[in-house]
Every structure is written in C-alpha cells, then in structure tokens.
Write an enzyme that holds these catalytic residues in place. Structure first.
Site, PDB file in Angstrom:
ATOM      1  N   LYS A  81      37.365  27.876  52.906  1.00  0.00           N
ATOM      2  CA  LYS A  81      36.416  27.699  51.813  1.00  0.00           C
ATOM      3  C   LYS A  81      36.050  26.207  51.752  1.00  0.00           C
ATOM      4  O   LYS A  81      36.929  25.350  51.792  1.00  0.00           O
ATOM      5  CB  LYS A  81      37.079  28.150  50.499  1.00  0.00           C
ATOM      6  CG  LYS A  81      36.114  28.482  49.404  1.00  0.00           C
ATOM      7  CD  LYS A  81      36.747  29.390  48.370  1.00  0.00           C
ATOM      8  CE  LYS A  81      35.794  29.590  47.206  1.00  0.00           C
ATOM      9  NZ  LYS A  81      36.240  30.606  46.264  1.00  0.00           N
ATOM     10  N   GLU A  98      39.877  44.078  36.498  1.00  0.00           N
ATOM     11  CA  GLU A  98      39.726  44.117  35.045  1.00  0.00           C
ATOM     12  C   GLU A  98      40.282  45.393  34.438  1.00  0.00           C
ATOM     13  O   GLU A  98      40.881  45.369  33.364  1.00  0.00           O
ATOM     14  CB  GLU A  98      38.252  43.942  34.666  1.00  0.00           C
ATOM     15  CG  GLU A  98      37.690  42.545  34.931  1.00  0.00           C
ATOM     16  CD  GLU A  98      37.284  42.290  36.373  1.00  0.00           C
ATOM     17  OE1 GLU A  98      37.364  43.224  37.200  1.00  0.00           O
ATOM     18  OE2 GLU A  98      36.881  41.147  36.676  1.00  0.00           O
ATOM     19  N   ARG A 100      33.931  46.688  33.520  1.00  0.00           N
ATOM     20  CA  ARG A 100      34.708  47.433  34.516  1.00  0.00           C
ATOM     21  C   ARG A 100      35.841  48.232  33.884  1.00  0.00           C
ATOM     22  O   ARG A 100      36.403  49.120  34.504  1.00  0.00           O
ATOM     23  CB  ARG A 100      35.309  46.444  35.524  1.00  0.00           C
ATOM     24  CG  ARG A 100      34.276  45.794  36.414  1.00  0.00           C
ATOM     25  CD  ARG A 100      34.144  46.596  37.662  1.00  0.00           C
ATOM     26  NE  ARG A 100      32.881  46.392  38.308  1.00  0.00           N
ATOM     27  CZ  ARG A 100      32.732  46.055  39.579  1.00  0.00           C
ATOM     28  NH1 ARG A 100      33.793  45.855  40.310  1.00  0.00           N
ATOM     29  NH2 ARG A 100      31.538  45.941  40.100  1.00  0.00           N
TER      30      ARG A 100
END
Ligand SMILES: Cc1ncc(C[n+]2csc(CCOP(=O)(O)OP(=O)(O)O)c2C)c(N)n1
Length: 639
Positions: free
Chosen positions: A283, A370, A398
C-alpha cells in the site's frame, strides 16, 4: 509529460506496449496520483498499490467484454486512467466531475456503483452465471478484492457458492497487509502465514520454472495448471482453505512486477473453475511517505511534499462531531468498566485510536464485518456489558437484520453511535448516511436520537447508557457548533423548546439546529416571528410538544439531514395523523427521494434547503402560503 498515459484512450492501446513501456506507464500513473492529492482529499495509498495490477489486468483481459469488479471501489483510480478518463481525471471527487468510485454512468468499464466493501465476489458470480446462462461463456469474470475486505462474511458466502457451482471465476486477492488500519483477525493471520510459508516459496519457484516455459500469449496448458493445483493439494500447505472451498489457489506473487503478473494472469485466464490468485502488493508503493504510513495516506488531506514529508495544506480548525463522540465514549469508558466499544475497521475514520490505546481490552475492531459487530455487541450486552457500536450510518446498513433480531427484538441495551449520518460530500451516494433514521425508528424498543449541537453529543451518550433499551445517536460529518441557550436536561422522548413564535415553528432534528437558529433570527429581523424546537428524539417522539406545535402554529417546518421518506418529518406527520391533527401546514426539509451525487457538502445541503438561508426561505414560503390561505395580509406584507 505523461507520454504514454496521455495516449491511452482505452485499454486496447496497451496491447502493443512492452513490459518496459508498461513500467513507464506505471510511473506516469503514480505521478498523476501524486499531483491529485496535492489538490484535494482522495484515496491515495490503495491506488498507488494497484497500479501494476490494474495495468496487468487490462493488458491480459478485454474488459470491454470480460467482466471486472474492484471490491469497494476506492482503488479504482488507475483503472479510470486506463479506461479513457485521463483527460477528466483532474475533476475526480468534485461537483460534476468523475466519481471517486466506479460509476457505470462514466464508463462501460465500471459495472456497478460501489463504495461498500465485500460484494465483489457475489456480484461477479452473478455476472458469471448470467453470462453462462445466456450463452456467453467466453466472457471472463474477475473480482479484485483487498485483504481488508476479504474477511467480510458475504465474501465467504460467495466463495462457498462459487466453489459449489464450480464457476469459471477469477478472484484476485490484493494482499497489502492493510485495511485502512492494519488488518485484524484470523484471516489476516492466515494470509500472513501464506506469505511466510517456506513451502510456498518453494511452490512459487516451481511454478515460476514452469511458467518460464509457457509462452506469454496463447497456448496456456491446462495440464501444467492442473499440476500446479495438484502440487498445492499434495500438501505443500497454504491455500488449503481456498482449495477446500473448491478454488484453485495460486500465489502469492509479487504484485509490482508487471511481467510476472502478466504471466500468471495468462495462466489463470484459462484455468477452469474458480481460481484465487494471491497477489502481494505494498500500500502506498512508489511514494515513500505513503508506503511508510499507509494509514494516514489512505485518504490524506490535501498536502504539500516538503522533502519527502507530507505537510497538510490546512490544519487545525473547529472540532468535529466525530471528535466529540470519541471524547464522550472515552469518558464513559473511564467512568464505567462495563462500557465497551466496537468499530468495524474504521478506527481511523472515527478517530478512535486514543480510545483503542487507552482501553485495549474493551475496544473491539471486528474488521469490515458490520453485521457481525452488531450481533457480537448483542452478546456482550446480554452478559451485562454496555457496548457502544460506533459505525458510520451508511455501513451500519449492512447490519439491518442484526439490529432487528439480535438487538431490538431482545430489547438489549446496545448503543449505536452513527457517524457520517447525513451527506458526506466527495464520496457520494454510497457514503451518504441518508437512511438511518428510517431503519432505526422502525423497530420497537429502539430509542432514536440526534444531538442538536456539540454539547448534546456527550449528554445523549450518557443518557443512552442509562437506558435499559437499545438506542441510536446520529451525527454528521461536520464541525460541531454550540447553540447558546438555557439548556433543558435530557428526558426520554422530550423535545427542547428554544423559542416560540406567533407566525410559525421550525422543528429541528439534529445538527442543523445552529443553522435553524440563524435562519429564525434572520426572519425575526424581517418581521417574521418563528419559534424553534430542538426535537432531540425521533422515537419516542414528543407528541405533546411537536403535535402541539403543529396544532397551534400557522405552519411548521421540520428539518433533518436524512431521507424524508421514513425520516423525522414523516414521524411528525404520522404522529399528527394518529392524533387527528391536520398536518397540511407541515413542510419537511431533508434528503429527497433520490440519490445525491458527490460534491461539496455545503453545496449539496444548499440544494436541498438545509442551510440557514434555506430554512429561512422555506419559512417565508410557508408563511406566504398560510397567510394567503387565511387572508392575512400582515404576514405576507412583512416579507
Ligand atoms: C461495508 C464497508 N465498511 C467499511 C468501509 C470503509 N473502508 C473503505 S476501504 C476500507 C479498507 C479496505 O481494505 P482493503 O480491502 O484491504 O483495501 P486496501 O485499501 O488495503 O487496498 C474500509 C474499511 C467500506 N467501504 N465498506
């Protein structure tokens, strides 16, 4: 300056480029990304990490026909640059400009508008199945998913289904060891082991040896690939989880080596059945500060590079609701050791790092899960703990069913602190927190609240933790103001009357209270006497005060930064109807029944009348309408 990139009108233009030219193209793409983040907040480190992967994918497949989905979609910038959007790229995340996420309205290369993590494998399996059923088996299906999104439950549901169907599907796992914060959980450890496993290094070199003899284009042999698969299955460890699910696991491979990526992609392109290609990336790759601090550089504020040090262009500024909520949570955790807090991979966005560090045993990061986080909190609540589920309004969607079954139906005292409730500006429709008022107030037992200003955040959290029922507190992505007044203490289902007015009443639910007060003051200077109520509760709604105001006021304007349909204003109308009170003089301000584009939050709020002036103007219109109805010249003359 971008000699190659500026000539790429579509991925077809990659076909004649050598690996060296593709490497130069990578550098040019990174240059564009670095220039962009000097001007505005944008997703950065994730995009730097997938430059070579994007190029290799578009060089190998033909996504004008083949299918490609980037999970979540925040890492789609190189893809946008390669699919004919270089010229407009400077407009990304601005009003009327390119979206920061995939958008089929921009390009046929974007299949779904996304922004929430975890659905890519499912939707790709649906595309695969649809194409198969309609005689288009030759279309390749590729889902790219990060290691942060991967542990989402729905991903495993999709892998399970794809394995069972033996679908021709390629899942590229983009493993950069990071979610926004460092990834967490058992799957993360498993990926670490896959990377480190010495047997794997062996497999990798074996496969490489074989691949070195496979021509780059054409004639990839299933026999060799089957051998790879058998080699893995023969017990060389790693990847067994995927193998057991019916996938061929290939990798891990270096995701910054274009030549290698292309070789592997050519190989997996023809491998039958579901395949998981494990690609290791960094990243922030190519910009050292971002690689060194990928958390900050996930979505950094606009910054200037001062000799390799990122200096934000703006710093300081007023305190945001998020910070008030964080401080209030920390205070409650200090006061009571039964209070716990959950985040679903958003420790940084919710500014919870200090809470995590102060209370490592009562802070739980579930990863991007979630629905699990909510059910997990319900379990804790059952034991007598007081969990706070601190999740953005949009991502909490969610968990709708867990809010229903595990929390509301059991009447467990879980507190939901819903950040980013309202419009979220540059991220657009996937990230606006538009629906939480509706999805929370549906459920019996749920107490649904919104602070009117900064001070009420802490008061509401304290109040919520004293209740024996579930409760939800929403606040926007905004700086929190203080509305000066003689405060009334928090009482269940009681609104706060700030002022009364002979000509009309504004009832505000949430953070527009300061604007509403400014609007009312402007009206006063114009001769219109409008009162102001801070609703505080959407449920239970204060029938006495609110229905009373509708009964006695010439007009009422309700204000909320949420979807009008099922929202606070709707609750007011329902209460009036229940009480047999005429609600025809109620005007609701909020988010209309449409998806709101990305753009500056202030602009978007102004468009739907959620500013001081917008509220004042609605009052003027209502005053004119109601005074005309009643033949009262004095009010309209005062306008
Ligand atoms: C359902 C959902 N929850 C939370 C988020 C916020 N979010 C956006 S990107 C991200 C991290 C994703 O990590 P990964 O998939 O590994 O991609 P990377 O940025 O590391 O490339 C998170 C948590 C989201 N987009 N969707």
């Amino acid at each position: 300056m971008h000699q190659i990139l500026s000539k790429i009108e579509s991925p077809a233009d990659l076909s004649n480029l050598s690996n060296e030219q593709l490497e130069q193209l990578s550098a040019e793409i990174r240059d564009v990304l670095c220039s962009l983040v000097a001007t505005r907040t944008a997703h950065f480190a994730s995009n730097l990490g997938v430059v070579e992967l994007s190029i290799a994918l578009h060089r190998t497949f033909d996504f004008s026909r083949d299918r490609l989905i980037w999970d979540t979609g925040h890492q789609i910038y190189p893809h946008k640059l390669l699919t004919g959007r270089y010229d407009e790229f400077g407009t990304i995340r601005t009003t009327g400009g390119l979206m920061g996420y995939p958008n089929p309205a921009e390009s046929d290369y974007d299949l779904f508008v996304t922004g929430h993590a975890g659905s890519s494998v499912s939707t790709m399996l649906g595309l695969r199945s649809g194409d198969d059923l309609q005689g288009e088996k030759d279309r390749h299906a590729v889902a790219v998913i990060g290691d942060g999104a991967f542990p989402s439950g729905i991903v495993f549901e999709a892998l399970n289904n794809a394995g069972g169907m033996n679908a021709n599907l390629l899942v590229v796992l983009n493993d950069n060891k990071m979610s926004i914060c460092p990834r967490v959980g058992g799957v993360a450890d498993y990926f670490d082991r896959l990377r480190m496993n010495p047997f794997y290094t062996g497999v990798k070199s074996e496969v490489l040896k074989i691949l070195n003899h496979v021509p780059l284009l054409g004639d990839p042999t299933e026999r060799l690939l089957a051998q790879c698969k058998e080699a893995v299955k023969a017990g060389l460890h790693g990847g067994m989880l995927f193998e057991e699910l019916g996938f061929s696991y290939i990798g891990p491979i270096d995701g910054h080596n274009i030549g290698l990526l292309r070789k592997y992609m050519e190989m997996v392109k023809t491998l039958p059945g579901p395949v998981l290609l494990h690609v290791v990336t960094e990243k922030g790759h190519g910009y050292q500060p971002a690689a060194a601090d990928p958390v900050f550089f996930h979505t950094p504020p606009a910054f200037i590079d001062d000799n390799g040090k990122a200096v934000p262009k703006k710093s300081g500024g007023p305190k945001a609701y998020t910070n008030y909520a964080r401080d209030a949570i920390a205070e409650q955790m200090r006061k009571c050791d039964k209070v716990t807090v959950m985040t679903a991979a958003m420790c940084q966005g919710t500014k919870m790092e200090p809470v995590r560090d102060e209370f490592p045993h009562r802070f739980f990061d579930t990863g991007i899960c979630e629905s699990h986080a909510v059910a997990f909190a319900a379990g804790q609540a059952k034991t007598g703990l007081r969990p706070i589920v601190n999740i953005y309004s949009t991502f909490l969607q969610r968990s709708f069913d867990q809010i229903f079954q595990e929390v509301a139906l059991q009447d467990l005292p879980v507190v939901f602190t819903m950040d980013r409730a309202g419009l979220t500006a540059a991220d657009g429709p996937t990230h606006h927190g538009s629906y939480d008022i509706g999805y929370m107030r549906l459920f019996p037992n749920m107490i649904v609240m919104a602070p009117g200003d900064a001070e009420e955040v802490g008061e509401m959290l304290n109040f919520a933790l004293l209740q024996d029922h579930p409760s939800a507190i929403r606040y926007p992505k905004a700086n929190a103001e203080t509305v000066e007044r003689d405060r009334t203490p928090m009482e269940l289902g009681k609104a706060e009357v700030l002022s009364t007015g002979a000509d009309g009443t504004v009832i505000c639910y949430g953070a527009q209270l300061a604007d509403a007060q400014r609007g009312v003051e402007t009206l006063k200077s114009e001769g219109l006497d409008v009162g102001l109520i801070n609703a505080r509760f959407c449920k239970p709604i204060d029938r006495e005060t609110i229905v009373g105001a509708v009964k006695t006021s010439p007009f009422v304007v309700t204000v909320e930064e949420g979807a009008l349909m099922t929202g606070f204003g709707s609750a007011v109308l329902e209460a009036c109807t229940d009480e047999g009170v005429d609600a025809s003089r109620v005007k609701r301000l909020g988010i209309p029944d449409t998806f709101i584009d990305h753009g500056e939050r202030e602009e978007r709020l102004a468009e739907i009348g959620l500013t001081a002036e917008g509220i004042a103007q609605t009052c003027r219109e209502m005053a004119a309408k109601t005074s005309a109805l009643h033949g009262d010249d004095s009010i309209s003359a005062g306008l």
